[in-house]
Write an enzyme that holds these catalytic residues in place. Structure first.
Site, PDB file in Angstrom:
ATOM      1  N   CYS A 104       0.839  -1.185   0.000  1.00  0.00           N
ATOM      2  CA  CYS A 104       0.000   0.000   0.000  1.00  0.00           C
ATOM      3  C   CYS A 104       0.886   1.251   0.000  1.00  0.00           C
ATOM      4  O   CYS A 104       2.106   1.163   0.085  1.00  0.00           O
ATOM      5  CB  CYS A 104      -0.977   0.000   1.164  1.00  0.00           C
ATOM      6  SG  CYS A 104      -0.227  -0.275   2.755  1.00  0.00           S
ATOM      7  N   CYS A 156       3.772   1.749   2.436  1.00  0.00           N
ATOM      8  CA  CYS A 156       4.964   0.911   2.300  1.00  0.00           C
ATOM      9  C   CYS A 156       5.929   1.548   1.313  1.00  0.00           C
ATOM     10  O   CYS A 156       7.132   1.598   1.541  1.00  0.00           O
ATOM     11  CB  CYS A 156       4.586  -0.485   1.810  1.00  0.00           C
ATOM     12  SG  CYS A 156       3.120  -1.153   2.581  1.00  0.00           S
TER      13      CYS A 156
END
Lengths: 448, 77
Positions: free
Chosen positions: B11, B14
Site C-alpha cells: 500500500c 509501504c
C-alpha cells in the site's frame, strides 16, 4: 554504487508497464466502443449524469471532509494500543469485544486489514478474535457507517454497524468452535514489541478534536429531506417529497393520496401546473438551513484545536495521510460511480429487480454470494448500492451486500488461504455467506 | 553494507517507507541493499503485526508507521 539500483530499476519497469497498460486500455476502449449503438450512447450519458450527481451532491461537503477525518484517524489514534489487547496473552472476552468493535477506529484502508488479521491469528489472540476482526474491520469504520447512513438511510447505516459487530463475534466464536481441535500452528516467533507511541496529549483532547471534525461532516452534509407542501394552479394541495427537478417538470413522491394516486407513488407534475411549493417546517429543515453556520463553528473549533494542540510535525503527518487516502480512494470512488452508471443503464431494471427485488431467501443468497466474491474498494460499496436501489433492489439484499461485500473478495480469499489454509478459508467464506444472507433477510423483514 | 527490508503488502505507506529509507541511507552515504517483502507469511515470520515495517540487517526497527527522514537517519546511523 549501491546495489539498491537494480531493485529500483525493476520497480521503475513495473511502473512504466502500468502506464503502458493504461494507454493500451484507453486505446482498445476507444477503438472498439460501438458508438453507433443507441443503448451504448444512452449508457455513456447516464454514466456522466451519475458522476455529475455524485460530484455535485457528495463530494465537497462529504468526501473531502471524510478524507481529512480518515487522515486524522490514522495519525492520532494509536493502532498499537488496540493490537495490544489482541496479543497472545489477551483475555478471551476482551479479545473478542475489542476485535469486533476496533474496526470503527482502525483500518480505514482495507489493505491494512489482512496484515493485521494475520498478526492477530499467528502472533496474537488466535483464530476466533482474528476472524471477528477480519469480518468487522472493513465494514464498520466511522466513515463507512456515516456515509451509509447519509446516502442509504439511517436504518441501513445503524443496521450495518450493529449487524457487523454482532455477527463478527458470532463468526469468530463459530470459527474457534469448529476448529477447536486443531493445534494452533503458531510460528515460533516472538511478536515484536509494538512501538509505545503513547499519545502525548490527554484522550479528551484527541476525542474533542476528532469529534468536532465528525460534527463538521454531519452538519456540512446535512440532508435536505425535501418535504414540501405543493399547491397546484387548479387549487389542489398535497404533501410530498421532491425527488427530482428538471427544467419543465418536478417529480414528487406523494405523502398523501392525491388525484387517485396512493401515498408513496411517484408523480411527475409539469411546472406550469404548480402554483407554489412550500417547505414543510421540521427541525430537520431548520438544521438544514443553518448547516453552514453550524459546520463553520465546528470547522473553526477544529482549526483552533489544531493550532493550539498539534505540533508542526503532527499537522504535516495529518496532511500527508489525508493526501495518501485521497490519492487512493477518490479515483476509485469516481471510477466506481462512473462504471456503475454505465452498467446500470445497460442493465434493464427487471434483471436487477428479478434477482434481488424482494426479500426472499434466493435474493439474499444471490446478494451474499456476489458480495463475498466481488471486490469493493473502500467506500465504493455505498454509491453502488444506491445505484442498485434505483434499479429496484430491496433493502434486505442491500444489507446483505453491505455485510458480505467489504469483508471478503476473491483476491482477499487467496491471501487468506495462504495464511490459514484452504479448509479454514472455505469455512469462513461459507459462514460469511450464511450470516450475510440471514442478517439481510431479518433486516429486510423489519425495514422493507 | 546494510540490508534494508521493507515489510508491507504494497500500500501507499509501504512505498513511502521505502523512499524514506533510501533517502536517509543515501544522505548518510551508507551502502545498502533494499528488499521489499510482500508475502504476509514472510512478514509474520519477523513477528510484525502492523505494516509497513522496516528491518535493518535482520533487526526490526520500525513497525506500523513511516518515520521522518531525520528519525530514519538516526535508525540507520
Amino acid at each position: 554504487m549501491s546495489s539498491g539500483t537494480i531493485g529500483s530499476r525493476i520497480e521503475g519497469m513495473k511502473k512504466e508497464l502500468k502506464v503502458f497498460g493504461w494507454i493500451a486500455g484507453v486505446f482498445l476502449v476507444a477503438y472498439f466502443l460501438p458508438l453507433a449503438n443507441p443503448k451504448i450512447n444512452a449508457a455513456i450519458l447516464e454514466a456522466f449524469k451519475l458522476l455529475q450527481w455524485y460530484v455535485r451532491n457528495h463530494t465537497l461537503a462529504c468526501v473531502v471532509p471524510a478524507m481529512f477525518i480518515a487522515g486524522a484517524i490514522t495519525t492520532f489514534l494509536s493502532q498499537a494500543a488496540v493490537l495490544r489487547h489482541l496479543g497472545p496473552k489477551a483475555n478471551k472476552v476482551t479479545a473478542y469485544s475489542v476485535a469486533s468493535v476496533s474496526g470503527t477506529i482502525l483500518a480505514v484502508c482495507s489493505c491494512s486489514v489482512l496484515p493485521m488479521f494475520a498478526g492477530i491469528y499467528k502472533l496474537g489472540a488466535g483464530l476466533g478474535p482474528a476472524a471477528a476482526f477480519l469480518y468487522s474491520g472493513p465494514a464498520i469504520n466511522v466513515l463507512a457507517i456515516f456515509l451509509t447512513a447519509r446516502v442509504l438511510g439511517f436504518p441501513i447505516g445503524v443496521g450495518r454497524a450493529v449487524g457487523a459487530i454482532a455477527f463478527s463475534m458470532l463468526i469468530g466464536l463459530l470459527m474457534a468452535l469448529i476448529f477447536r481441535r486443531e493445534e494452533q500452528h503458531r510460528n515460533n516467533v516472538q511478536p515484536q514489541t509494538l512501538p509505545d507511541d503513547a499519545p502525548h496529549r490527554p484522550l479528551w483532547k484527541t476525542s474533542a478534536f476528532l469529534g468536532c471534525m465528525v460534527a463538521f461532516l454531519v452538519f456540512s452534509d446535512w440532508f435536505n429531506p425535501g418535504n414540501v407542501i405543493v399547491q397546484t394552479s387548479d387549487g389542489g394541495r398535497f404533501a410530498a417529497v421532491t425527488l427530482q427537478e428538471t427544467k419543465d417538470e418536478v417529480v414528487f413522491q406523494l405523502q398523501q393520496d392525491w388525484k387517485g394516486q396512493a401515498s408513496g407513488e411517484k408523480v411527475t407534475v409539469p411546472k406550469r401546473e404548480i402554483a407554489q411549493v412550500e417547505e414543510a417546517k421540521t427541525w430537520v429543515m431548520s438544521v438544514y438551513h443553518a448547516r453552514w453556520y453550524l459546520a463553520g463553528v465546528m470547522g473553526l473549533a477544529v482549526l483552533l484545536m489544531a493550532w493550539r494542540w498539534l505540533t508542526r510535525e503532527e499537522v504535516n503527518a495529518w496532511m500527508s495521510n489525508t493526501w495518501d487516502f485521497s490519492k487512493m480512494i477518490v479515483p476509485l470512488l469516481f471510477g466506481g460511480v462512473f462504471v456503475t452508471g454505465f452498467v446500470g443503464a445497460l442493465l434493464p431494471d427487471k434483471v436487477v429487480a428479478g434477482l434481488v427485488g424482494d426479500n426472499s431467501l434466493l435474493s439474499n443468497l444471490v446478494a451474499s454470494v456476489i458480495g463475498a466474491f466481488w471486490y469493493f474498494a473502500t467506500l465504493t460499496e455505498i454509491p453502488i448500492c444506491e445505484a442498485l436501489r434505483k434499479l429496484g433492489m430491496h433493502s434486505g439484499p442491500m444489507m446483505t451486500l453491505l455485510l458480505a461485500g467489504p469483508a471478503l473478495s476473491l483476491p482477499s480469499m487467496l491471501v487468506l488461504r495462504s495464511i490459514m489454509g484452504l479448509k479454514k478459508t472455505v469455512v469462513f467464506t461459507v459462514l460469511v455467506v450464511i450470516m450475510g444472507t440471514s442478517t439481510g433477510m431479518l433486516f429486510g423483514h423489519f425495514f422493507p | 553494507m546494510k540490508k534494508l527490508q521493507i515489510l508491507g503488502t504494497g500500500c501507499a505507506k509501504c512505498t513511502k517507507l521505502a523512499e524514506t529509507a533510501e533517502q536517509a541511507a543515501k544522505s548518510l552515504g551508507v551502502e545498502y541493499q533494499l528488499e521489499k517483502i510482500t508475502d504476509i507469511n514472510a512478514i509474520m515470520n519477523f513477528g510484525v503485526m502492523m505494516t509497513p515495517a522496516l528491518v535493518v540487517d535482520g533487526v526490526v526497527k520500525v513497525v506500523g508507521k513511516v518515520p521522518s527522514v531525520d528519525e530514519m537517519k538516526k535508525l540507520l546511523g
